[in-house]
Design a protein around this motif. Structure first.
Motif, PDB file in Angstrom:
ATOM      1  N   MET A 136     -14.261  23.559  -0.171  1.00  0.00           N
ATOM      2  CA  MET A 136     -13.305  22.489   0.046  1.00  0.00           C
ATOM      3  C   MET A 136     -13.937  21.153  -0.329  1.00  0.00           C
ATOM      4  N   ALA A 137     -13.229  20.363  -1.142  1.00  0.00           N
ATOM      5  CA  ALA A 137     -13.753  19.064  -1.553  1.00  0.00           C
ATOM      6  C   ALA A 137     -13.769  18.103  -0.375  1.00  0.00           C
ATOM      7  N   GLU A 138     -14.866  17.375  -0.212  1.00  0.00           N
ATOM      8  CA  GLU A 138     -14.990  16.390   0.849  1.00  0.00           C
ATOM      9  C   GLU A 138     -15.059  14.995   0.238  1.00  0.00           C
ATOM     10  N   THR A 139     -14.522  14.028   0.962  1.00  0.00           N
ATOM     11  CA  THR A 139     -14.625  12.651   0.525  1.00  0.00           C
ATOM     12  C   THR A 139     -15.915  12.051   1.064  1.00  0.00           C
ATOM     13  N   TYR A 140     -16.707  11.394   0.214  1.00  0.00           N
ATOM     14  CA  TYR A 140     -17.899  10.706   0.664  1.00  0.00           C
ATOM     15  C   TYR A 140     -18.147   9.527  -0.251  1.00  0.00           C
ATOM     16  N   HIS A 141     -19.085   8.695   0.139  1.00  0.00           N
ATOM     17  CA  HIS A 141     -19.269   7.424  -0.537  1.00  0.00           C
ATOM     18  C   HIS A 141     -19.676   7.595  -1.996  1.00  0.00           C
ATOM     19  N   HIS A 142     -19.064   6.786  -2.845  1.00  0.00           N
ATOM     20  CA  HIS A 142     -19.445   6.710  -4.245  1.00  0.00           C
ATOM     21  C   HIS A 142     -19.080   5.312  -4.731  1.00  0.00           C
ATOM     22  N   GLU A 143     -19.522   4.995  -5.903  1.00  0.00           N
ATOM     23  CA  GLU A 143     -19.209   3.688  -6.465  1.00  0.00           C
ATOM     24  C   GLU A 143     -17.737   3.629  -6.865  1.00  0.00           C
ATOM     25  N   PRO A 144     -17.137   2.413  -6.859  1.00  0.00           N
ATOM     26  CA  PRO A 144     -15.745   2.288  -7.284  1.00  0.00           C
ATOM     27  C   PRO A 144     -15.607   2.629  -8.770  1.00  0.00           C
ATOM     28  N   PRO A 145     -14.373   2.934  -9.197  1.00  0.00           N
ATOM     29  CA  PRO A 145     -13.105   2.757  -8.490  1.00  0.00           C
ATOM     30  C   PRO A 145     -12.851   3.863  -7.471  1.00  0.00           C
ATOM     31  N   TYR A 146     -11.907   3.576  -6.561  1.00  0.00           N
ATOM     32  CA  TYR A 146     -11.503   4.513  -5.523  1.00  0.00           C
ATOM     33  C   TYR A 146     -10.061   4.937  -5.766  1.00  0.00           C
ATOM     34  N   THR A 147      -9.800   6.218  -5.598  1.00  0.00           N
ATOM     35  CA  THR A 147      -8.451   6.738  -5.826  1.00  0.00           C
ATOM     36  C   THR A 147      -7.660   6.689  -4.525  1.00  0.00           C
ATOM     37  N   ILE A 148      -6.447   6.164  -4.601  1.00  0.00           N
ATOM     38  CA  ILE A 148      -5.568   6.052  -3.441  1.00  0.00           C
ATOM     39  C   ILE A 148      -4.293   6.842  -3.714  1.00  0.00           C
ATOM     40  N   GLY A 149      -4.014   7.824  -2.881  1.00  0.00           N
ATOM     41  CA  GLY A 149      -2.766   8.560  -2.954  1.00  0.00           C
ATOM     42  C   GLY A 149      -1.698   7.818  -2.174  1.00  0.00           C
ATOM     43  N   VAL A 150      -0.610   7.478  -2.835  1.00  0.00           N
ATOM     44  CA  VAL A 150       0.465   6.713  -2.209  1.00  0.00           C
ATOM     45  C   VAL A 150       1.611   7.665  -1.856  1.00  0.00           C
ATOM     46  N   ILE A 151       1.936   7.728  -0.582  1.00  0.00           N
ATOM     47  CA  ILE A 151       3.019   8.587  -0.107  1.00  0.00           C
ATOM     48  C   ILE A 151       4.166   7.705   0.373  1.00  0.00           C
ATOM     49  N   CYS A 152       5.336   7.874  -0.236  1.00  0.00           N
ATOM     50  CA  CYS A 152       6.528   7.157   0.223  1.00  0.00           C
ATOM     51  C   CYS A 152       7.249   8.028   1.227  1.00  0.00           C
ATOM     52  N   GLY A 153       7.530   7.472   2.397  1.00  0.00           N
ATOM     53  CA  GLY A 153       8.163   8.252   3.467  1.00  0.00           C
ATOM     54  C   GLY A 153       9.598   8.607   3.198  1.00  0.00           C
ATOM     55  N   SER A 154      10.240   7.908   2.277  1.00  0.00           N
ATOM     56  CA  SER A 154      11.625   8.198   1.904  1.00  0.00           C
ATOM     57  C   SER A 154      11.640   8.956   0.595  1.00  0.00           C
ATOM     58  N   ILE A 155      12.525   9.958   0.481  1.00  0.00           N
ATOM     59  CA  ILE A 155      12.670  10.695  -0.774  1.00  0.00           C
ATOM     60  C   ILE A 155      13.896  10.220  -1.546  1.00  0.00           C
ATOM     61  N   SER A 156      14.525   9.152  -1.095  1.00  0.00           N
ATOM     62  CA  SER A 156      15.684   8.589  -1.780  1.00  0.00           C
ATOM     63  C   SER A 156      15.266   7.912  -3.077  1.00  0.00           C
ATOM     64  N   ALA A 157      16.022   8.144  -4.144  1.00  0.00           N
ATOM     65  CA  ALA A 157      15.719   7.525  -5.432  1.00  0.00           C
ATOM     66  C   ALA A 157      15.880   6.011  -5.375  1.00  0.00           C
ATOM     67  N   SER A 158      16.732   5.515  -4.478  1.00  0.00           N
ATOM     68  CA  SER A 158      16.982   4.080  -4.368  1.00  0.00           C
ATOM     69  C   SER A 158      16.211   3.437  -3.219  1.00  0.00           C
ATOM     70  N   SER A 159      15.203   4.119  -2.719  1.00  0.00           N
ATOM     71  CA  SER A 159      14.464   3.658  -1.547  1.00  0.00           C
ATOM     72  C   SER A 159      13.818   2.294  -1.770  1.00  0.00           C
ATOM     73  N   ILE A 160      14.044   1.376  -0.831  1.00  0.00           N
ATOM     74  CA  ILE A 160      13.372   0.078  -0.907  1.00  0.00           C
ATOM     75  C   ILE A 160      11.890   0.225  -0.600  1.00  0.00           C
ATOM     76  N   ASN A 161      11.514   1.272   0.122  1.00  0.00           N
ATOM     77  CA  ASN A 161      10.091   1.492   0.381  1.00  0.00           C
ATOM     78  C   ASN A 161       9.377   1.991  -0.871  1.00  0.00           C
ATOM     79  N   ARG A 162      10.051   2.729  -1.720  1.00  0.00           N
ATOM     80  CA  ARG A 162       9.443   3.110  -3.002  1.00  0.00           C
ATOM     81  C   ARG A 162       9.290   1.874  -3.887  1.00  0.00           C
ATOM     82  N   ARG A 163      10.253   0.972  -3.836  1.00  0.00           N
ATOM     83  CA  ARG A 163      10.121  -0.282  -4.584  1.00  0.00           C
ATOM     84  C   ARG A 163       8.917  -1.070  -4.086  1.00  0.00           C
ATOM     85  N   LEU A 164       8.774  -1.124  -2.754  1.00  0.00           N
ATOM     86  CA  LEU A 164       7.619  -1.802  -2.183  1.00  0.00           C
ATOM     87  C   LEU A 164       6.325  -1.118  -2.601  1.00  0.00           C
ATOM     88  N   ALA A 165       6.325   0.208  -2.588  1.00  0.00           N
ATOM     89  CA  ALA A 165       5.120   0.952  -2.967  1.00  0.00           C
ATOM     90  C   ALA A 165       4.715   0.639  -4.407  1.00  0.00           C
TER      91      ALA A 165
END
Length: 203
Positions: free
Chosen positions: A1-30
């Motif tokens: 299993m892959a573990e996260t540990y310190h390394h030099e940047p860049p850092y990868t960020i997974g962005v999860i939108c809580g709404s699955i609506s295509a017109s979601s204002i939270n997806r726009r914000l994301a």
């Protein structure tokens, strides 16, 4: 299993939108947040709309969509959840994704994963209650949470334009500050998360 540990940047960020609506204002914000992210944060969406409802009976035979969700979370250095508030809580689709990601017992992909939480709503309290509920859930999942800066954004028409730009300068600066804080938080968490050999970057 892959573990996260310190390394030099860049850092990868997974962005999860809580709404699955295509017109979601939270997806726009994301999308706007991704555009405002510092250069050292490489952000991309982790989609949750194809997941079946979590079923304990499938713990021994995880569906491909759930395995892919867990893989993306494990490989990310951090997670940013951008979510609406439904009935003073989190959307069902988001809770379902968390259930898939955190199970079965002993295979929690969210454990020790630095997480930022933000959301927007037309209402004046801007998802504050839903975020607090989500923080309770994520704490149980053993995910370190960025509790400062808190970000409850009241959405008004035109706040984010069609090119994912924030049109209100004060809000743009606040969201830029939030993303810089997330960058700093991820760096700090990764310095103390154990490496595969059991040591830490700090020692």
């Amino acid at each position: 299993m892959a573990e996260t540990y310190h390394h030099e940047p860049p850092y990868t960020i997974g962005v999860i939108c809580g709404s699955i609506s295509a017109s979601s204002i939270n997806r726009r914000l994301a999308r706007a947040l991704i555009k405002l992210a510092p250069d050292d944060l490489q952000c991309s969406f982790i989609e949750i709309d194809q997941l079946d409802l979590y079923d304990h009976d499938r713990d021994g035979d995880y569906p491909p969509e759930a395995l892919e969700l867990k893989r993306q979370i494990r490989e990310a250095d951090g997670i940013l959840i951008v979510t609406p508030e439904y009935n003073r809580s989190v959307p069902g689709a988001l809770k379902n994704a968390i259930d898939w990601a955190s199970r079965p017992y002993g295979e929690n992909a969210l454990s020790r994963k630095p997480v930022g939480i933000i959301g927007t709503s037309p209402g004046a309290i801007g998802t504050a209650v839903g975020q607090q509920h989500l923080k309770t859930i994520m704490s149980f999942c053993n995910a370190p949470l960025m509790n400062e800066i808190e970000a409850y954004v009241q959405y008004q028409e035109g706040l984010v334009d069609d090119d994912d730009n924030v049109t209100v300068e004060s809000t743009k600066e606040f969201l830029s500050t939030y993303m810089r804080a997330l960058d700093d938080f991820v760096r700090r968490v990764l310095t103390v998360v154990p490496k595969p050999d059991g040591s830490t970057a700090a020692g």
